[in-house]
Design an enzyme around this catalytic site. Structure first.
Site: not given
Ligand code: IMP
Length: 213
Positions: A9, A11, A70
């Site tokens: 990541t 982040n 993811d």
């Molecule tokens: P990524 O896994 O960083 O690509 O992000 C996936 C997206 O899914 C995030 O930006 C959130 O919008 C949503 N998401 C994933 N997990 C959560 C959670 O625990 N609460 C709220 N939104 C989530």
């Protein structure tokens, strides 16, 4: 003894969160960002596919064991949308606005009475010379409108987990972490890999706080 592990990541929040979860198992985490590894494009069509391509790219670039995740929200009545595009649904004028993303979910649902949804987290672990392993966690619930609570992030305020009266946006963070999709995927990872708690392991947060600023 600690084993270096790359969190795939860029982040910092994710690095600290994953680092804390992994520290008891004897891993010292470093992020792909800190190692200057490029971020691969998330071109897969599934959560596991995207987690695997991120873990694989970090492992190839570092020659170290690498973990990627993811996640997103899957809405039944929207044929699974926003799904792998959960973060993208929040993009507006180059910024992320989850108020906007939640409103879009609400509007696309319209009068549909089916409010079922689940959060999903896929975790993939890639080690040099070994087959990649992936684990998935889900938490099921219903969507509410208007959104409730100002805790958490993303779609939390509109998600009411089954068996609870508070949305993820209203819950104490620790209560959410105890039942979340990420916690379930993480428990499956630890169990699947056979990792054991290392006596005397120090939580990653503590290590970070000791570092000179
Ligand atoms: P990524 O896994 O960083 O690509 O992000 C996936 C997206 O899914 C995030 O930006 C959130 O919008 C949503 N998401 C994933 N997990 C959560 C959670 O625990 N609460 C709220 N939104 C989530």
């Amino acid at each position: 003894m600690t084993q270096r592990l790359v969190i795939a990541t860029h982040n910092k929040g994710k690095l600290v969160e994953m680092g804390d979860l992994l520290a008891p198992y004897g891993f010292a985490c470093v992020s792909a960002g800190e190692l200057g590894l490029p971020e691969p494009e998330e071109t897969a069509t599934t959560f596991v596919g995207n987690a695997e391509l991120k873990a694989e790219a970090a492992m190839q670039g570092s020659n170290l064991p690498s973990l990627a995740d993811d996640s997103g929200i899957v809405v039944e009545a929207l044929d699974g949308a926003p799904g792998i595009y959960s973060a993208r649904w929040a993009e507006i004028d180059g910024k992320r606005d989850f108020g906007h993303a939640m409103k879009r979910v609400h509007e696309e649902l319209g009068a549909n009475a089916n409010r079922r949804a689940y959060f999903i987290s896929a975790l993939s672990f890639a080690e040099p010379g070994k087959p990649i392993r992936s684990f998935e966690g889900r938490v099921h619930g219903t969507l509410v409108w208007p959104p409730r609570g100002s805790r958490g992030f993303g779609y939390d305020p509109m998600f009411l987990p089954d068996g609870y009266t508070e949305t993820f946006g209203e819950m104490e963070p620790l209560a959410k972490h105890a039942i979340s999709h990420r916690a379930i995927a993480f428990m499956k990872l630890v169990e699947g890999m056979g990792w054991k708690v290392t006596p005397g392991a120090v939580p990653a947060m503590t290590l970070l706080m000791k570092e000179p600023r």
